[in-house]
Design a protein around this motif. Sequence first.
Motif, PDB file in Angstrom:
ATOM      1  N   ASN A  87      14.003   3.333 -50.078  1.00 47.65           N
ATOM      2  CA  ASN A  87      14.801   3.686 -48.908  1.00 47.65           C
ATOM      3  C   ASN A  87      14.067   3.474 -47.587  1.00 47.65           C
ATOM      4  O   ASN A  87      14.239   4.240 -46.646  1.00 47.65           O
TER       5      ASN A  87
ATOM      6  N   GLY B 241      20.016   4.931 -46.421  1.00 46.09           N
ATOM      7  CA  GLY B 241      20.554   5.605 -47.582  1.00 46.09           C
ATOM      8  C   GLY B 241      20.087   7.037 -47.756  1.00 46.09           C
ATOM      9  O   GLY B 241      20.454   7.704 -48.713  1.00 46.09           O
ATOM     10  N   SER B 242      19.272   7.527 -46.795  1.00 49.72           N
ATOM     11  CA  SER B 242      18.739   8.879 -46.958  1.00 49.72           C
ATOM     12  C   SER B 242      19.256   9.845 -45.910  1.00 49.72           C
ATOM     13  O   SER B 242      19.123  11.054 -46.052  1.00 49.72           O
TER      14      SER B 242
END
Length: 377
Positions: free
Chosen positions: A152, A200-201
């Motif tokens: 990520n 994505g985090s």
Amino acid sequence: MSFPSARTLAGLVVAGIAAPAAVGLVAQPASAASVGTWDKVAQCESTNDWSINTGNGYYGGLQFSSSTWAEFGGRQYAPQANQATKAQQIAVAEKVLATQGPGAWPSCGKLAGLQRGGPAPEAPAKGTGTSTANKNAEAPAAPAAPKSQGANSYTVASGDTLGTIGSELGVSWQTLYSENRSVIGSDPDVIFPGQRLAYGSGSGASSDSGRSSTPAAPKSSSSSSSSEESDSGSSSKSSSRSSADGALPVSGGTISARYHQAGGWSAGYHTGIDFAVSTGTPVRAAAAGTVVSSGWQGAYGNAVVIKHDDGRYSLSAHLSSATASEGERVSAGEQIGRSGNTGNSTGPHLHFEVRSSNSYGADINPVTWLNGHGVSL
């Protein structure tokens, strides 16, 4: 034909000032600008292409004329600026900056925050005929960190934009910006090599270089769709809207004059792009925004100026009719007028210009701006 901005450019040496008697390899610290600042000037002047030669009489990332390149010692490195390394071009630019000041690049220097007094670049090596790979290797700044995709995270490399990174990672540039606002800063157009972006985090990341607001490449979310002309009224929508958030300002034409092309304009170069199209061709908003003026604008003839949601302004000039109204909200691809030959014009065409502010002389590269809205030419 456009009505260009006032520009001295590095190609125009101030009258009465001679070149330095001795050509050194390192710029004087009193006049030095940081490498990051020169990168920003080059991004505006040439989209950061240090070997560019478009045939307009200006060469390299910082767009030197041959006379200025020679006058300020560039020929110790290469016959023309585009044949020299990035480091060598910056060394010559430092000498121009010391003599002429930031006004040698009046539009791009201002946008990049160019000024005297930054850290001096490292000394470049003499020599000619260096390859593009060598140019990158000899750049006076620490080399850009290689792309690095791990858990990520992504490390920005030279030439990256939020759009290209998002395409590679399968996320939107808006998501990337939202997750990394603390790293990037207030402007999503502003990223630079070495920054590590999270994806994505939902959390921000870090920057290897410690800078968080240095302009580099503008975002580009995706390639544009093809345009289809519409002959409907001024409020008609066009299928030319791209898969991102932009649209071609006109379809079916060819580019007859490019940005920064040298010529007989009052400032000596072209401030926008000219699309050669017949009179009456629909002209559309290139991105969403609000019309701030519509109608006769002197040398520009009938013209429409839009303030876009990203804070930039576009000017569509020499129209046969300006059909958008002042204060009207328009979407990308919405018709705002029809092309023509009004004002100071040499034939039917659309002059499309992008500015950082709604004032003459604030032009920026329209191709880079369009690319940032997902439109390619």
